[in-house]
Design a protein around this motif. Structure first.
Motif, PDB file in Angstrom:
ATOM      1  N   ALA A   1       0.842  -1.204   0.000  1.00  0.00           N
ATOM      2  CA  ALA A   1       0.000   0.000   0.000  1.00  0.00           C
ATOM      3  C   ALA A   1       0.877   1.253   0.000  1.00  0.00           C
ATOM      4  O   ALA A   1       1.923   1.296   0.646  1.00  0.00           O
ATOM      5  CB  ALA A   1      -0.918  -0.003   1.220  1.00  0.00           C
ATOM      6  N   LEU A   2       0.410   2.274  -0.739  1.00  0.00           N
ATOM      7  CA  LEU A   2       1.134   3.541  -0.806  1.00  0.00           C
ATOM      8  C   LEU A   2       0.229   4.645  -0.279  1.00  0.00           C
ATOM      9  O   LEU A   2      -0.949   4.717  -0.636  1.00  0.00           O
ATOM     10  CB  LEU A   2       1.521   3.847  -2.262  1.00  0.00           C
ATOM     11  CG  LEU A   2       2.196   5.196  -2.498  1.00  0.00           C
ATOM     12  CD1 LEU A   2       3.614   5.210  -1.923  1.00  0.00           C
ATOM     13  CD2 LEU A   2       2.244   5.546  -3.994  1.00  0.00           C
ATOM     14  N   HIS A   3       0.811   5.505   0.550  1.00  0.00           N
ATOM     15  CA  HIS A   3       0.047   6.593   1.133  1.00  0.00           C
ATOM     16  C   HIS A   3       0.764   7.920   0.918  1.00  0.00           C
ATOM     17  O   HIS A   3       1.994   7.994   1.046  1.00  0.00           O
ATOM     18  CB  HIS A   3      -0.121   6.391   2.647  1.00  0.00           C
ATOM     19  CG  HIS A   3      -0.618   5.031   3.006  1.00  0.00           C
ATOM     20  ND1 HIS A   3      -1.949   4.680   2.999  1.00  0.00           N
ATOM     21  CD2 HIS A   3       0.053   3.896   3.355  1.00  0.00           C
ATOM     22  CE1 HIS A   3      -2.079   3.406   3.352  1.00  0.00           C
ATOM     23  NE2 HIS A   3      -0.868   2.915   3.566  1.00  0.00           N
ATOM     24  N   ARG A   4      -0.039   8.925   0.601  1.00  0.00           N
ATOM     25  CA  ARG A   4       0.481  10.291   0.656  1.00  0.00           C
ATOM     26  C   ARG A   4       0.061  10.836   2.021  1.00  0.00           C
ATOM     27  O   ARG A   4      -1.122  10.758   2.384  1.00  0.00           O
ATOM     28  CB  ARG A   4      -0.125  11.148  -0.456  1.00  0.00           C
ATOM     29  CG  ARG A   4       0.447  12.549  -0.474  1.00  0.00           C
ATOM     30  CD  ARG A   4      -0.168  13.373  -1.577  1.00  0.00           C
ATOM     31  NE  ARG A   4       0.272  14.747  -1.467  1.00  0.00           N
ATOM     32  CZ  ARG A   4      -0.223  15.744  -2.164  1.00  0.00           C
ATOM     33  NH1 ARG A   4      -1.193  15.521  -3.044  1.00  0.00           N
ATOM     34  NH2 ARG A   4       0.229  16.963  -1.998  1.00  0.00           N
ATOM     35  N   VAL A   5       1.021  11.346   2.760  1.00  0.00           N
ATOM     36  CA  VAL A   5       0.724  11.729   4.142  1.00  0.00           C
ATOM     37  C   VAL A   5       1.080  13.191   4.377  1.00  0.00           C
ATOM     38  O   VAL A   5       1.840  13.807   3.616  1.00  0.00           O
ATOM     39  CB  VAL A   5       1.488  10.840   5.160  1.00  0.00           C
ATOM     40  CG1 VAL A   5       1.123   9.373   4.972  1.00  0.00           C
ATOM     41  CG2 VAL A   5       2.985  11.030   5.038  1.00  0.00           C
TER      42      VAL A   5
ATOM     43  N   ASN B   1      -3.565  -1.530   5.639  1.00  0.00           N
ATOM     44  CA  ASN B   1      -2.803  -0.729   4.681  1.00  0.00           C
ATOM     45  C   ASN B   1      -1.541  -0.106   5.275  1.00  0.00           C
ATOM     46  O   ASN B   1      -0.811   0.604   4.582  1.00  0.00           O
ATOM     47  CB  ASN B   1      -3.689   0.392   4.115  1.00  0.00           C
ATOM     48  CG  ASN B   1      -4.733  -0.149   3.158  1.00  0.00           C
ATOM     49  OD1 ASN B   1      -4.454  -1.082   2.404  1.00  0.00           O
ATOM     50  ND2 ASN B   1      -5.934   0.420   3.190  1.00  0.00           N
TER      51      ASN B   1
ATOM     52  N   ALA C   1       1.015   8.775  -7.040  1.00  0.00           N
ATOM     53  CA  ALA C   1       0.410   9.709  -6.094  1.00  0.00           C
ATOM     54  C   ALA C   1      -0.001  11.008  -6.798  1.00  0.00           C
ATOM     55  O   ALA C   1      -1.029  11.605  -6.479  1.00  0.00           O
ATOM     56  CB  ALA C   1       1.396  10.006  -4.958  1.00  0.00           C
TER      57      ALA C   1
END
Lengths: 452, 51
Positions: free
Chosen positions: A20-24, A70, A442
């Motif tokens: 899973a990839l997250h923009r934080v 995730n 992203a």
């Protein structure tokens, strides 16, 4: 296991074990640097800078992502690499000869350390039978025509395609053919055949004229850009944006290689791969660790270019950024990589088998021959099968392991010091490329309609 | 959608079937363009497992 990184102005977190990839936000980014931790301690640590309420809100969203699987997912199981080996692909060296003399060629000007040779018809057809016989349950098979320059052996190529299509159909299977060419012999008749038979084409162009001509020379030493361009562009125009890649190599002498990608785009090429030269840092064109910051800037520029093109409704495919984020490979594939040496073999013009095209001509890596009626994978092939990310110490704690699968065996052997020792500079380059690819995802996610 | 954690790609790594008949994950031709496995596509039914 988390990988936090910044690319462009984005703070990104890859959950390694789930993919899973997250923009934080900046505060979530800081919190995840030492997460999990006691909530009061986190608030005390970051509250002054970000505000206590903001820190608690970020903690809440992080906890939600963990609950959803995730973030901080547990490691997937280590799968066994035992069992039968079935072939999925062959690389046929149709020609150990080349009509070009590229300075960085890994194949000794196409001859792989031997004399010039063309693969005879009977070897090529036997190889197709060999693939079908040893493919077990696999229904989708690949045959790649390689060299040297495979189009120096056009009749065998055409006959092998017709034979392969026919024999595969009889066996209830499909063969996808690919030809990797320098483009010199891509005339209208050849292109017509390749199109009619839906053969994937990978054609070589390094970018701007001066960059291309620096290394990619004709057999007589002359420049090749003007000679290869008409055929390559004719092919590209005939393909409608599908089923081809124009690929090039960048070296230490064009560390501004984003300009080469733009150049190819300006020529009307919309599917491009540009990859780092595989060479030791001791040669003038070999990449060095000190080049990595400049290379990172180039990949950022290419990612921004891809984003702009997507926004304009003119998608541009840069091969290394084409992550399939929703239907990517299964875990088995992610840990085991390309299959060289057991699921994929290269066939030399005399029918000898090698783990992949890069090992051809090295006697220690000969695995047998397509002429063996009772072929079984020798110990060396079984050794290749065991070369998973779990077998490579350098991969165990690396965040990119489920995306790169431990790197190229041939590069590792040539420059890393062993099949199970990834080439450190190659790893660094791959990680930069993957960060750029994830960043592009992203970026595209800001406009959901642009995501595949 | 949250303000602090925006999931761009959801969890995607899953166990597969090693002998999946539909496997088209092919680095073999793609490796002429220096393949990474991550940019290959699973062709199994619903993206997972054997047909």
């Amino acid at each position: 296991m988390l990988h936090r990184f910044q690319f462009g102005s984005f703070y990104l977190v890859l959950d390694v074990n789930s993919g899973a990839l997250h923009r934080v936000s900046p505060v979530a980014w800081e919190i995840l640097g030492s997460y999990p931790a006691d909530e009061d301690a986190v608030v005390a640590r970051h509250g002054v800078r970000f505000g206590a309420d903001t820190v608690r809100a970020a903690l809440g969203e992080i906890a939600d992502a963990v609950r959803q699987g995730n973030l901080l997912a547990p490691p997937p199981p280590e799968l066994s690499q035992g069992g039968l080996s079935f072939l999925r692909a062959l690389c046929l060296h149709l020609a150990h000869a080349c009509n070009m003399r590229c300075g960085y060629c890994f194949a000794g000007q196409g001859r792989y350390g031997g004399g010039p040779a063309l693969m005879p018809r009977d070897v090529a057809l036997r190889a197709v039978d060999f693939l079908l016989r040893h493919s077990g349950p696999h229904r989708h098979l690949d045959v790649d025509f390689f060299g040297g320059e495979p189009l120096l052996n056009p009749e065998v190529l055409k006959e092998t395609v017709e034979y392969g299509l026919s024999r595969a159909q009889e066996c209830g299977k499909r063969i996808n053919f690919t030809v990797t060419t320098n483009g010199l012999l891509l005339d209208d008749r050849t292109i017509d055949f390749l199109n009619r038979r839906r053969i994937t084409v990978i054609a070589s162009l390094d970018g701007r004229r001066g960059i291309h001509d620096r290394w990619r020379r004709l057999a007589d030493g002359g420049a090749s850009y003007e000679r290869v361009l008409p055929g390559i562009l004719s092919l590209v125009r005939s393909r409608g944006g599908r089923n081809y890649y124009v690929r090039g190599t960048y070296t230490r002498q064009n560390l501004d290689f984003a300009a080469d990608v733009r150049h190819m785009a300006e020529l009307g090429i919309d599917r491009v791969s540009l990859e780092p030269v595989v060479a030791p840092p001791t040669v003038p064109y070999g990449l060095r660790a000190s080049d990595l910051p400049a290379i990172r800037e180039q990949y950022l520029e290419i990612a921004e270019f891809c984003y702009r093109r997507a926004r304009e409704g003119r998608p541009f495919s840069f091969f290394h950024f084409e992550l399939d984020v929703l239907h990517g490979p299964c875990l088995k594939k992610r840990v085991s990589g390309c299959g060289a040496g057991h699921a994929y073999l290269a066939v030399a013009p005399d029918g000898s088998l090698y783990p992949c095209h890069q090992f051809v001509g090295q006697p220690a890596f000969r695995l047998g021959s397509v002429w063996e009626d009772d072929f079984s994978l020798p110990p060396l092939g079984r050794q290749f099968k065991q070369l998973t990310i779990h077998a490579k110490a350098a991969c165990r704690e690396c965040w990119s392991k489920f995306l790169c699968s431990g790197g190229c065996h041939a590069s590792n052997y040539a420059l890393g010091g062993g099949l199970d020792r990834p080439w450190p500079l190659g790893c660094a380059l791959t990680r930069i490329r993957l960060e750029a690819a994830l960043y592009l995802q992203a970026r595209l996610a800001e406009v959901p309609a642009l995501l595949k | 959608m949250g303000q602090h954690v925006i999931t761009v790609i959801p969890a995607q790594i899953r166990e597969g079937e090693p002998s999946c008949q539909e496997c088209q994950v092919s680095c073999q031709s793609a490796c002429k363009t220096s393949c990474t496995v991550g940019n290959q596509t699973c062709a199994g039914e619903n993206g997972e497992g054997p047909a």
